[in-house]
Scaffold this active site. Structure first.
Site, PDB file in Angstrom:
ATOM      1  N   ARG A  54       0.755  -1.316   0.095  1.00 42.33           N
ATOM      2  CA  ARG A  54      -0.079   0.060  -0.005  1.00 42.33           C
ATOM      3  C   ARG A  54       0.854   1.214  -0.148  1.00 42.33           C
ATOM      4  O   ARG A  54       1.805   1.303   0.823  1.00 42.33           O
ATOM      5  CB  ARG A  54      -1.043   0.059   1.320  1.00 42.33           C
ATOM      6  CG  ARG A  54      -2.068  -1.060   1.104  1.00 42.33           C
ATOM      7  CD  ARG A  54      -2.574  -1.169   2.437  1.00 42.33           C
ATOM      8  NE  ARG A  54      -3.574  -2.258   2.635  1.00 42.33           N
ATOM      9  CZ  ARG A  54      -4.730  -2.503   2.602  1.00 42.33           C
ATOM     10  NH1 ARG A  54      -5.319  -1.119   3.029  1.00 42.33           N
ATOM     11  NH2 ARG A  54      -5.545  -3.542   2.495  1.00 42.33           N
ATOM     12  N   HIS A 249     -21.733   3.099   7.133  1.00 38.82           N
ATOM     13  CA  HIS A 249     -21.758   3.746   5.607  1.00 38.82           C
ATOM     14  C   HIS A 249     -23.196   4.195   5.266  1.00 38.82           C
ATOM     15  O   HIS A 249     -23.473   4.480   4.247  1.00 38.82           O
ATOM     16  CB  HIS A 249     -21.252   2.743   4.661  1.00 38.82           C
ATOM     17  CG  HIS A 249     -20.103   2.597   4.764  1.00 38.82           C
ATOM     18  ND1 HIS A 249     -19.021   3.396   4.227  1.00 38.82           N
ATOM     19  CD2 HIS A 249     -19.242   1.450   5.349  1.00 38.82           C
ATOM     20  CE1 HIS A 249     -17.627   2.781   4.593  1.00 38.82           C
ATOM     21  NE2 HIS A 249     -17.891   1.721   5.316  1.00 38.82           N
ATOM     22  N   THR A 277     -20.481   5.627  13.058  1.00 37.70           N
ATOM     23  CA  THR A 277     -19.214   6.376  13.094  1.00 37.70           C
ATOM     24  C   THR A 277     -19.437   7.758  12.974  1.00 37.70           C
ATOM     25  O   THR A 277     -20.375   8.076  12.560  1.00 37.70           O
ATOM     26  CB  THR A 277     -18.238   5.841  11.820  1.00 37.70           C
ATOM     27  OG1 THR A 277     -17.063   6.536  12.193  1.00 37.70           O
ATOM     28  CG2 THR A 277     -18.754   6.273  10.466  1.00 37.70           C
ATOM     29  N   LYS A 280     -17.367   9.641   8.951  1.00 34.83           N
ATOM     30  CA  LYS A 280     -17.628   9.264   7.638  1.00 34.83           C
ATOM     31  C   LYS A 280     -18.829  10.349   7.082  1.00 34.83           C
ATOM     32  O   LYS A 280     -18.518  11.465   6.861  1.00 34.83           O
ATOM     33  CB  LYS A 280     -17.973   7.807   7.193  1.00 34.83           C
ATOM     34  CG  LYS A 280     -16.599   6.960   7.403  1.00 34.83           C
ATOM     35  CD  LYS A 280     -16.816   5.587   7.044  1.00 34.83           C
ATOM     36  CE  LYS A 280     -15.880   5.016   7.309  1.00 34.83           C
ATOM     37  NZ  LYS A 280     -15.570   3.512   7.449  1.00 34.83           N
ATOM     38  N   THR A 309      -8.597   4.006  27.830  1.00 32.64           N
ATOM     39  CA  THR A 309      -8.124   5.152  26.766  1.00 32.64           C
ATOM     40  C   THR A 309      -8.743   6.332  27.041  1.00 32.64           C
ATOM     41  O   THR A 309      -9.945   6.627  27.391  1.00 32.64           O
ATOM     42  CB  THR A 309      -8.684   4.269  25.376  1.00 32.64           C
ATOM     43  OG1 THR A 309      -8.030   5.248  24.401  1.00 32.64           O
ATOM     44  CG2 THR A 309      -9.990   4.468  25.098  1.00 32.64           C
ATOM     45  N   THR A 395      -9.122  -6.174   1.322  1.00 37.48           N
ATOM     46  CA  THR A 395     -10.256  -5.498   1.495  1.00 37.48           C
ATOM     47  C   THR A 395     -11.580  -6.272   0.640  1.00 37.48           C
ATOM     48  O   THR A 395     -12.631  -6.129   0.925  1.00 37.48           O
ATOM     49  CB  THR A 395      -9.947  -4.124   0.966  1.00 37.48           C
ATOM     50  OG1 THR A 395      -8.633  -3.694   1.830  1.00 37.48           O
ATOM     51  CG2 THR A 395     -11.294  -2.994   1.511  1.00 37.48           C
TER      52      THR A 395
HETATM   53  C1  LIG Z   1     -14.808   2.371   8.351  1.00 38.87           C
HETATM   54  C2  LIG Z   1     -15.547   1.381   8.989  1.00 38.87           C
HETATM   55  C3  LIG Z   1     -15.524   1.132  10.464  1.00 38.87           C
HETATM   56  C4  LIG Z   1     -14.744   1.915  11.260  1.00 38.87           C
HETATM   57  O1  LIG Z   1     -15.006   3.115  11.452  1.00 38.87           O
HETATM   58  P1  LIG Z   1     -13.925   4.232  11.905  1.00 38.87           P
HETATM   59  O2  LIG Z   1     -14.595   5.270  12.419  1.00 38.87           O
HETATM   60  O3  LIG Z   1     -13.415   4.578  10.488  1.00 38.87           O
HETATM   61  O4  LIG Z   1     -13.113   3.573  12.853  1.00 38.87           O
HETATM   62  C5  LIG Z   1     -16.548   0.211  10.848  1.00 38.87           C
HETATM   63  N1  LIG Z   1     -17.248  -0.464   9.934  1.00 38.87           N
HETATM   64  C6  LIG Z   1     -17.111  -0.299   8.735  1.00 38.87           C
HETATM   65  C7  LIG Z   1     -18.299  -1.086   8.106  1.00 38.87           C
HETATM   66  C8  LIG Z   1     -16.579   0.517   8.077  1.00 38.87           C
HETATM   67  O5  LIG Z   1     -16.154   0.761   6.756  1.00 38.87           O
END
Ligand SMILES: *Cc1c(COP(=O)(O)O)cnc(C)c1O
Length: 444
Positions: A54, A249, A277, A280, A309, A395
Protein backbone atom coordinates in the site's frame (compact mmCIF):
# COMPACT_ATOMS: atom_id res chain seq x y z
CA UNK A 1 18.48 -5.11 36.79
CA UNK A 2 17.75 -2.47 39.44
CA UNK A 3 16.74 0.94 38.15
CA UNK A 4 19.44 3.54 38.73
CA UNK A 5 18.45 7.18 38.92
CA UNK A 6 20.68 9.33 36.75
CA UNK A 7 21.59 12.68 38.39
CA UNK A 8 20.15 15.55 36.34
CA UNK A 9 23.52 17.05 35.42
CA UNK A 10 24.68 13.78 33.83
CA UNK A 11 21.78 13.64 31.36
CA UNK A 12 23.59 14.44 28.16
CA UNK A 13 23.52 12.28 25.10
CA UNK A 14 27.11 11.09 25.52
CA UNK A 15 26.64 9.95 29.11
CA UNK A 16 23.34 8.17 28.36
CA UNK A 17 24.78 6.38 25.36
CA UNK A 18 27.65 5.06 27.45
CA UNK A 19 25.32 3.88 30.12
CA UNK A 20 23.05 1.94 27.77
CA UNK A 21 25.70 0.63 25.43
CA UNK A 22 27.84 -1.36 27.78
CA UNK A 23 25.37 -4.02 28.94
CA UNK A 24 23.88 -4.54 25.47
CA UNK A 25 27.33 -5.12 23.97
CA UNK A 26 28.03 -7.67 26.65
CA UNK A 27 24.84 -9.54 25.70
CA UNK A 28 25.63 -9.43 22.00
CA UNK A 29 28.91 -11.26 22.46
CA UNK A 30 27.30 -14.30 24.09
CA UNK A 31 24.06 -14.56 22.03
CA UNK A 32 23.49 -15.42 18.37
CA UNK A 33 22.76 -12.30 16.31
CA UNK A 34 19.12 -12.10 15.28
CA UNK A 35 18.23 -10.04 12.23
CA UNK A 36 15.01 -8.54 13.55
CA UNK A 37 14.63 -6.04 10.71
CA UNK A 38 15.01 -8.91 8.26
CA UNK A 39 11.63 -10.24 9.37
CA UNK A 40 10.00 -6.89 8.69
CA UNK A 41 11.71 -6.61 5.32
CA UNK A 42 10.37 -10.05 4.37
CA UNK A 43 6.87 -9.08 5.47
CA UNK A 44 6.96 -6.00 3.25
CA UNK A 45 8.58 -7.86 0.35
CA UNK A 46 5.76 -10.41 0.39
CA UNK A 47 3.27 -7.61 -0.18
CA UNK A 48 5.35 -6.22 -3.05
CA UNK A 49 5.50 -9.68 -4.63
CA UNK A 50 1.71 -9.98 -4.43
CA UNK A 51 1.29 -6.46 -5.84
CA UNK A 52 -0.63 -5.32 -2.79
CA UNK A 53 1.90 -3.12 -1.08
CA UNK A 54 0.00 0.00 0.00
CA UNK A 55 1.14 3.49 -0.87
CA UNK A 56 -0.61 6.38 0.89
CA UNK A 57 -1.14 9.54 -1.11
CA UNK A 58 0.16 12.52 0.88
CA UNK A 59 -2.66 15.03 0.59
CA UNK A 60 -3.87 18.16 2.34
CA UNK A 61 -7.58 18.87 2.21
CA UNK A 62 -8.63 22.43 1.43
CA UNK A 63 -11.43 23.78 3.65
CA UNK A 64 -14.00 25.51 1.47
CA UNK A 65 -12.58 23.82 -1.61
CA UNK A 66 -13.80 20.24 -1.03
CA UNK A 67 -13.29 17.88 -2.88
CA UNK A 68 -10.10 19.65 -3.99
CA UNK A 69 -6.88 18.91 -2.15
CA UNK A 70 -3.16 19.53 -2.44
CA UNK A 71 -1.16 16.46 -3.32
CA UNK A 72 2.47 16.41 -2.18
CA UNK A 73 4.13 14.32 -4.85
CA UNK A 74 6.91 11.81 -4.13
CA UNK A 75 9.30 14.05 -6.11
CA UNK A 76 8.62 16.94 -3.72
CA UNK A 77 6.36 19.00 -6.00
CA UNK A 78 2.71 19.73 -5.24
CA UNK A 79 -0.39 19.60 -7.39
CA UNK A 80 -4.05 20.37 -6.83
CA UNK A 81 -6.14 17.27 -7.25
CA UNK A 82 -9.79 16.20 -7.03
CA UNK A 83 -10.53 13.56 -4.40
CA UNK A 84 -13.02 10.94 -5.63
CA UNK A 85 -12.65 8.35 -2.87
CA UNK A 86 -13.33 10.17 0.39
CA UNK A 87 -15.68 8.75 3.02
CA UNK A 88 -16.50 12.31 4.05
CA UNK A 89 -19.60 11.55 2.00
CA UNK A 90 -21.35 14.88 2.43
CA UNK A 91 -18.36 17.16 2.90
CA UNK A 92 -19.43 17.77 6.52
CA UNK A 93 -15.77 17.89 7.51
CA UNK A 94 -15.67 21.43 6.17
CA UNK A 95 -19.22 22.53 7.02
CA UNK A 96 -19.11 25.99 8.67
CA UNK A 97 -21.34 24.89 11.60
CA UNK A 98 -19.12 21.88 12.25
CA UNK A 99 -15.82 23.72 11.89
CA UNK A 100 -17.26 26.55 14.01
CA UNK A 101 -18.30 24.16 16.79
CA UNK A 102 -14.84 22.65 16.84
CA UNK A 103 -12.87 25.90 16.89
CA UNK A 104 -15.21 27.60 19.40
CA UNK A 105 -15.03 24.64 21.76
CA UNK A 106 -11.26 24.31 21.41
CA UNK A 107 -10.92 27.98 22.35
CA UNK A 108 -13.31 27.53 25.28
CA UNK A 109 -12.11 24.17 26.60
CA UNK A 110 -8.69 23.72 25.06
CA UNK A 111 -7.64 20.64 23.14
CA UNK A 112 -7.40 17.14 24.54
CA UNK A 113 -9.79 15.47 26.97
CA UNK A 114 -7.17 15.14 29.70
CA UNK A 115 -8.03 11.63 30.72
CA UNK A 116 -10.16 8.56 30.36
CA UNK A 117 -13.91 8.85 30.85
CA UNK A 118 -13.43 7.61 34.42
CA UNK A 119 -10.47 9.83 35.32
CA UNK A 120 -11.09 13.51 34.47
CA UNK A 121 -11.86 12.99 30.76
CA UNK A 122 -15.65 12.90 30.84
CA UNK A 123 -16.49 16.23 29.20
CA UNK A 124 -19.90 17.89 28.83
CA UNK A 125 -19.85 18.07 24.99
CA UNK A 126 -19.27 14.30 24.95
CA UNK A 127 -22.18 13.65 27.32
CA UNK A 128 -24.37 15.85 25.10
CA UNK A 129 -23.18 13.99 22.00
CA UNK A 130 -24.23 10.65 23.49
CA UNK A 131 -27.72 12.04 24.20
CA UNK A 132 -27.89 13.35 20.64
CA UNK A 133 -26.99 9.92 19.23
CA UNK A 134 -29.45 8.05 21.45
CA UNK A 135 -32.17 10.42 20.21
CA UNK A 136 -31.04 9.98 16.59
CA UNK A 137 -31.59 6.23 16.75
CA UNK A 138 -34.58 6.30 19.11
CA UNK A 139 -32.68 4.42 21.82
CA UNK A 140 -32.43 4.94 25.57
CA UNK A 141 -28.68 5.51 25.56
CA UNK A 142 -25.55 5.99 23.49
CA UNK A 143 -21.90 5.35 24.19
CA UNK A 144 -19.07 7.03 22.27
CA UNK A 145 -15.71 5.40 21.49
CA UNK A 146 -12.55 6.77 19.93
CA UNK A 147 -13.44 5.28 16.54
CA UNK A 148 -16.00 3.17 14.74
CA UNK A 149 -13.42 0.41 14.65
CA UNK A 150 -13.09 0.42 18.43
CA UNK A 151 -16.85 0.61 18.93
CA UNK A 152 -17.29 -2.63 16.95
CA UNK A 153 -14.28 -4.42 18.31
CA UNK A 154 -14.86 -3.67 21.96
CA UNK A 155 -18.66 -3.32 21.69
CA UNK A 156 -19.39 -6.69 20.10
CA UNK A 157 -16.82 -8.55 22.21
CA UNK A 158 -18.14 -7.08 25.46
CA UNK A 159 -21.82 -7.54 24.67
CA UNK A 160 -21.34 -11.17 23.61
CA UNK A 161 -19.03 -11.95 26.54
CA UNK A 162 -21.66 -10.72 29.02
CA UNK A 163 -24.24 -13.22 27.67
CA UNK A 164 -23.46 -16.75 28.92
CA UNK A 165 -23.22 -19.36 26.14
CA UNK A 166 -23.84 -16.74 23.43
CA UNK A 167 -23.57 -17.85 19.81
CA UNK A 168 -22.65 -15.07 17.35
CA UNK A 169 -24.10 -15.22 13.84
CA UNK A 170 -21.95 -13.04 11.63
CA UNK A 171 -22.42 -12.01 7.99
CA UNK A 172 -19.62 -13.29 5.75
CA UNK A 173 -18.85 -9.79 4.46
CA UNK A 174 -18.67 -8.08 7.86
CA UNK A 175 -15.97 -5.46 8.33
CA UNK A 176 -12.70 -6.40 10.00
CA UNK A 177 -13.65 -4.45 13.14
CA UNK A 178 -16.70 -6.69 13.63
CA UNK A 179 -14.71 -9.85 12.94
CA UNK A 180 -12.20 -8.75 15.57
CA UNK A 181 -15.06 -8.07 17.99
CA UNK A 182 -16.40 -11.57 17.43
CA UNK A 183 -12.93 -13.07 17.86
CA UNK A 184 -12.20 -11.13 21.05
CA UNK A 185 -15.48 -12.22 22.61
CA UNK A 186 -14.21 -15.78 22.75
CA UNK A 187 -17.76 -16.91 21.92
CA UNK A 188 -18.69 -19.59 19.46
CA UNK A 189 -19.55 -18.12 16.04
CA UNK A 190 -21.22 -19.18 12.82
CA UNK A 191 -20.78 -17.19 9.62
CA UNK A 192 -23.82 -16.90 7.36
CA UNK A 193 -23.50 -16.33 3.62
CA UNK A 194 -23.63 -12.65 2.76
CA UNK A 195 -27.17 -11.25 3.05
CA UNK A 196 -28.53 -14.82 2.80
CA UNK A 197 -31.60 -14.98 5.07
CA UNK A 198 -32.18 -18.66 4.23
CA UNK A 199 -28.73 -19.59 5.48
CA UNK A 200 -29.16 -17.37 8.54
CA UNK A 201 -32.44 -19.10 9.36
CA UNK A 202 -30.82 -22.51 9.03
CA UNK A 203 -28.07 -21.52 11.48
CA UNK A 204 -30.61 -20.01 13.90
CA UNK A 205 -32.66 -23.18 13.83
CA UNK A 206 -29.60 -25.36 14.40
CA UNK A 207 -28.58 -23.19 17.37
CA UNK A 208 -31.72 -24.07 19.31
CA UNK A 209 -32.65 -22.18 22.47
CA UNK A 210 -29.25 -20.78 23.43
CA UNK A 211 -28.72 -16.98 23.35
CA UNK A 212 -27.83 -15.68 19.89
CA UNK A 213 -26.43 -12.38 18.59
CA UNK A 214 -26.81 -11.53 14.89
CA UNK A 215 -24.09 -9.10 13.74
CA UNK A 216 -24.39 -7.46 10.32
CA UNK A 217 -24.07 -4.20 8.41
CA UNK A 218 -26.70 -2.12 6.64
CA UNK A 219 -24.67 -0.81 3.68
CA UNK A 220 -21.70 -2.95 2.67
CA UNK A 221 -19.18 -0.40 1.56
CA UNK A 222 -17.28 -2.28 -1.12
CA UNK A 223 -20.15 -3.63 -3.25
CA UNK A 224 -22.58 -0.92 -2.12
CA UNK A 225 -25.37 -3.41 -1.42
CA UNK A 226 -27.87 -3.36 1.46
CA UNK A 227 -28.84 -5.98 4.04
CA UNK A 228 -32.45 -7.26 4.22
CA UNK A 229 -32.83 -5.66 7.64
CA UNK A 230 -36.54 -6.28 8.11
CA UNK A 231 -36.20 -9.97 7.20
CA UNK A 232 -33.30 -10.33 9.62
CA UNK A 233 -35.39 -8.69 12.38
CA UNK A 234 -38.24 -11.12 11.61
CA UNK A 235 -35.83 -14.03 11.99
CA UNK A 236 -34.39 -12.57 15.19
CA UNK A 237 -37.92 -12.35 16.62
CA UNK A 238 -38.85 -15.86 15.50
CA UNK A 239 -35.72 -17.46 16.95
CA UNK A 240 -35.21 -15.21 19.97
CA UNK A 241 -31.94 -13.58 18.84
CA UNK A 242 -30.44 -10.17 19.59
CA UNK A 243 -29.50 -7.89 16.68
CA UNK A 244 -26.40 -5.69 16.24
CA UNK A 245 -26.13 -3.56 13.11
CA UNK A 246 -23.21 -1.52 11.76
CA UNK A 247 -24.67 1.56 10.02
CA UNK A 248 -21.26 3.16 9.47
CA UNK A 249 -21.81 3.77 5.75
CA UNK A 250 -25.39 4.96 6.22
CA UNK A 251 -25.52 7.34 9.19
CA UNK A 252 -26.04 10.91 8.08
CA UNK A 253 -26.85 9.62 4.57
CA UNK A 254 -30.17 7.76 4.74
CA UNK A 255 -33.44 8.16 6.62
CA UNK A 256 -35.59 11.16 7.42
CA UNK A 257 -33.15 12.43 10.07
CA UNK A 258 -30.02 10.70 8.79
CA UNK A 259 -30.15 7.78 11.21
CA UNK A 260 -29.44 5.27 8.45
CA UNK A 261 -31.07 2.49 6.45
CA UNK A 262 -32.94 1.08 9.45
CA UNK A 263 -34.62 4.46 9.87
CA UNK A 264 -35.38 4.68 6.15
CA UNK A 265 -36.93 1.20 6.25
CA UNK A 266 -38.91 1.92 9.44
CA UNK A 267 -37.24 -0.87 11.43
CA UNK A 268 -34.90 1.08 13.72
CA UNK A 269 -36.94 0.21 16.83
CA UNK A 270 -36.58 -3.51 16.08
CA UNK A 271 -32.78 -3.51 16.32
CA UNK A 272 -31.15 -3.94 19.71
CA UNK A 273 -27.81 -2.24 19.03
CA UNK A 274 -27.11 0.33 16.31
CA UNK A 275 -23.44 1.15 15.78
CA UNK A 276 -22.12 4.06 13.75
CA UNK A 277 -19.17 6.31 13.06
CA UNK A 278 -18.71 10.05 13.38
CA UNK A 279 -15.90 9.90 10.81
CA UNK A 280 -17.66 9.28 7.52
CA UNK A 281 -21.03 10.93 6.80
CA UNK A 282 -20.54 13.20 9.83
CA UNK A 283 -17.06 14.25 8.73
CA UNK A 284 -15.33 14.15 12.14
CA UNK A 285 -13.89 11.23 14.12
CA UNK A 286 -15.16 8.75 16.72
CA UNK A 287 -17.61 5.87 16.87
CA UNK A 288 -20.57 4.83 18.97
CA UNK A 289 -23.20 2.29 19.89
CA UNK A 290 -26.78 3.03 20.88
CA UNK A 291 -29.16 0.67 22.66
CA UNK A 292 -30.93 0.13 25.94
CA UNK A 293 -29.71 2.05 28.99
CA UNK A 294 -28.68 -1.13 30.78
CA UNK A 295 -26.75 -2.49 27.78
CA UNK A 296 -24.80 0.77 27.36
CA UNK A 297 -24.16 0.87 31.12
CA UNK A 298 -22.82 -2.68 31.06
CA UNK A 299 -20.53 -1.96 28.08
CA UNK A 300 -19.40 1.30 29.72
CA UNK A 301 -18.47 -0.67 32.81
CA UNK A 302 -16.80 -3.70 31.20
CA UNK A 303 -15.33 -2.80 27.78
CA UNK A 304 -11.54 -2.52 27.99
CA UNK A 305 -11.43 -0.53 24.73
CA UNK A 306 -13.73 2.03 26.32
CA UNK A 307 -12.30 2.14 29.84
CA UNK A 308 -8.54 2.24 29.31
CA UNK A 309 -8.26 4.99 26.72
CA UNK A 310 -8.48 8.77 26.74
CA UNK A 311 -11.92 10.19 26.01
CA UNK A 312 -12.75 11.99 22.77
CA UNK A 313 -11.76 15.66 23.24
CA UNK A 314 -14.55 18.21 23.81
CA UNK A 315 -13.90 20.05 20.54
CA UNK A 316 -14.29 16.85 18.52
CA UNK A 317 -17.44 15.89 20.44
CA UNK A 318 -18.94 19.35 19.85
CA UNK A 319 -18.14 19.22 16.14
CA UNK A 320 -19.61 15.74 15.78
CA UNK A 321 -22.75 16.81 17.64
CA UNK A 322 -23.12 19.87 15.41
CA UNK A 323 -22.86 17.61 12.37
CA UNK A 324 -25.42 15.11 13.70
CA UNK A 325 -27.83 17.91 14.67
CA UNK A 326 -27.45 19.66 11.34
CA UNK A 327 -28.11 16.49 9.34
CA UNK A 328 -31.15 15.67 11.49
CA UNK A 329 -32.89 18.71 10.10
CA UNK A 330 -31.32 19.22 6.64
CA UNK A 331 -32.15 16.83 3.82
CA UNK A 332 -30.52 18.93 1.09
CA UNK A 333 -27.15 17.17 1.39
CA UNK A 334 -28.68 13.68 1.38
CA UNK A 335 -30.71 14.45 -1.74
CA UNK A 336 -27.76 16.00 -3.59
CA UNK A 337 -25.60 13.06 -2.55
CA UNK A 338 -27.98 10.51 -4.09
CA UNK A 339 -28.46 12.66 -7.19
CA UNK A 340 -24.71 13.03 -7.88
CA UNK A 341 -24.04 9.34 -7.18
CA UNK A 342 -26.77 8.31 -9.64
CA UNK A 343 -25.45 10.82 -12.16
CA UNK A 344 -21.91 9.41 -11.82
CA UNK A 345 -23.11 5.82 -12.31
CA UNK A 346 -25.14 6.80 -15.37
CA UNK A 347 -22.24 8.72 -16.94
CA UNK A 348 -19.70 5.93 -16.41
CA UNK A 349 -22.15 3.29 -17.58
CA UNK A 350 -22.93 5.27 -20.74
CA UNK A 351 -19.19 5.47 -21.45
CA UNK A 352 -18.96 1.66 -21.38
CA UNK A 353 -17.01 1.45 -18.13
CA UNK A 354 -17.58 -1.64 -15.93
CA UNK A 355 -19.45 0.10 -13.13
CA UNK A 356 -21.14 -2.21 -10.64
CA UNK A 357 -24.85 -1.48 -10.37
CA UNK A 358 -25.49 -0.63 -6.71
CA UNK A 359 -28.49 0.49 -4.66
CA UNK A 360 -26.40 3.04 -2.83
CA UNK A 361 -24.07 6.02 -3.12
CA UNK A 362 -21.04 3.79 -3.73
CA UNK A 363 -19.76 3.48 -7.29
CA UNK A 364 -17.35 0.56 -7.77
CA UNK A 365 -15.59 0.38 -11.15
CA UNK A 366 -14.19 -3.10 -11.61
CA UNK A 367 -10.64 -3.84 -12.76
CA UNK A 368 -10.17 -7.42 -11.56
CA UNK A 369 -6.39 -7.34 -11.21
CA UNK A 370 -4.25 -5.90 -8.40
CA UNK A 371 -1.45 -4.56 -10.56
CA UNK A 372 -3.70 -3.01 -13.18
CA UNK A 373 -5.87 -1.50 -10.46
CA UNK A 374 -2.84 0.23 -8.95
CA UNK A 375 -1.62 1.27 -12.42
CA UNK A 376 -5.03 2.82 -13.20
CA UNK A 377 -5.03 4.75 -9.93
CA UNK A 378 -1.46 5.99 -10.49
CA UNK A 379 -2.32 7.05 -14.04
CA UNK A 380 -5.42 8.95 -12.92
CA UNK A 381 -3.48 10.81 -10.25
CA UNK A 382 -0.41 11.63 -12.33
CA UNK A 383 -2.07 12.43 -15.65
CA UNK A 384 -5.48 13.74 -14.60
CA UNK A 385 -5.11 14.97 -11.02
CA UNK A 386 -7.86 12.57 -10.00
CA UNK A 387 -7.37 10.66 -6.78
CA UNK A 388 -9.09 7.27 -6.45
CA UNK A 389 -7.35 4.79 -4.17
CA UNK A 390 -7.13 1.25 -5.65
CA UNK A 391 -9.01 -1.33 -3.58
CA UNK A 392 -7.18 -4.65 -3.50
CA UNK A 393 -7.13 -7.89 -1.47
CA UNK A 394 -7.76 -8.42 1.44
CA UNK A 395 -10.26 -5.53 1.48
CA UNK A 396 -12.02 -7.24 -1.46
CA UNK A 397 -11.61 -10.82 -2.80
CA UNK A 398 -8.81 -11.38 -5.33
CA UNK A 399 -10.03 -10.98 -8.90
CA UNK A 400 -12.49 -8.26 -7.86
CA UNK A 401 -9.96 -5.43 -7.47
CA UNK A 402 -11.61 -2.13 -8.19
CA UNK A 403 -11.67 1.62 -8.08
CA UNK A 404 -14.21 2.62 -5.45
CA UNK A 405 -15.66 6.00 -6.32
CA UNK A 406 -17.62 8.01 -3.78
CA UNK A 407 -19.34 11.05 -5.28
CA UNK A 408 -20.49 13.73 -2.84
CA UNK A 409 -22.84 16.69 -3.25
CA UNK A 410 -19.72 18.69 -4.17
CA UNK A 411 -18.89 16.47 -7.14
CA UNK A 412 -20.93 18.54 -9.59
CA UNK A 413 -21.87 17.59 -13.15
CA UNK A 414 -18.76 19.26 -14.60
CA UNK A 415 -16.51 17.20 -12.31
CA UNK A 416 -18.42 14.04 -13.25
CA UNK A 417 -17.81 14.80 -16.95
CA UNK A 418 -14.09 15.34 -16.29
CA UNK A 419 -13.93 12.08 -14.34
CA UNK A 420 -15.65 10.16 -17.12
CA UNK A 421 -13.25 11.45 -19.78
CA UNK A 422 -10.26 10.67 -17.57
CA UNK A 423 -11.45 7.13 -16.85
CA UNK A 424 -12.11 6.40 -20.52
CA UNK A 425 -8.61 7.65 -21.44
CA UNK A 426 -7.12 5.51 -18.65
CA UNK A 427 -9.09 2.42 -19.72
CA UNK A 428 -7.91 2.94 -23.33
CA UNK A 429 -4.28 3.56 -22.40
CA UNK A 430 -4.00 0.56 -20.07
CA UNK A 431 -6.35 -1.62 -22.12
CA UNK A 432 -8.55 -2.40 -19.12
CA UNK A 433 -11.65 -4.64 -19.27
CA UNK A 434 -14.87 -2.96 -20.40
CA UNK A 435 -18.41 -3.41 -19.12
CA UNK A 436 -19.65 -6.98 -19.13
CA UNK A 437 -16.24 -8.65 -19.17
CA UNK A 438 -15.63 -9.15 -15.47
CA UNK A 439 -19.01 -8.92 -13.83
CA UNK A 440 -19.05 -12.71 -13.51
CA UNK A 441 -15.92 -12.61 -11.38
CA UNK A 442 -17.33 -9.84 -9.22
CA UNK A 443 -20.64 -11.55 -8.63
CA UNK A 444 -19.39 -14.90 -7.34
C1 LIG B 1 -14.86 2.43 8.36
C2 LIG B 1 -15.64 1.33 8.96
C3 LIG B 1 -15.65 1.11 10.35
C4 LIG B 1 -14.72 1.83 11.26
O1 LIG B 1 -15.11 3.15 11.47
P1 LIG B 1 -14.00 4.23 11.85
O2 LIG B 1 -14.75 5.29 12.53
O3 LIG B 1 -13.35 4.64 10.56
O4 LIG B 1 -13.01 3.54 12.76
C5 LIG B 1 -16.54 0.19 10.86
N1 LIG B 1 -17.36 -0.52 10.07
C6 LIG B 1 -17.34 -0.37 8.74
C7 LIG B 1 -18.26 -1.19 7.91
C8 LIG B 1 -16.47 0.53 8.14
O5 LIG B 1 -16.42 0.65 6.82
Amino acid sequence: MPVTLVPAQTIGSDRLDMGFDRPSKARASSSPKIDYDGHFREAVDRLHAERRYRVFADIERIAGGFPQAKWRKPDGGTREITVWCSNDYLGMGQHPEVVGAMTDTAKRCGVGAGGTRNIAGNNSPLVDLERELADLHGKEAGLVFTSGYVSNQTGISTIAKLIPNCLILSDAFNHNSMIEGVRHSGCEKRVFRHNDRGHLEQLLREAGDRPKLIAFESVYSMDGDIAPIEAICDLADAYGAMTYIDEVHAVGLYGERGAGIAERDGVMHRIDVIEGTLAKGYGCVGGYITGSAVLCDAVRSHAAGFIFTTALPPAIAAAARASVRYLKRSKTEREAHQRQAAQTKAALDAAGLPVLATDTHIVPVMVGDAELCKAAADHLLEHHGIYIQPINYPTVPRGTERLRITPTPFHDDARIATLTTALVETWDTLDLPRAGTIFAAAAE
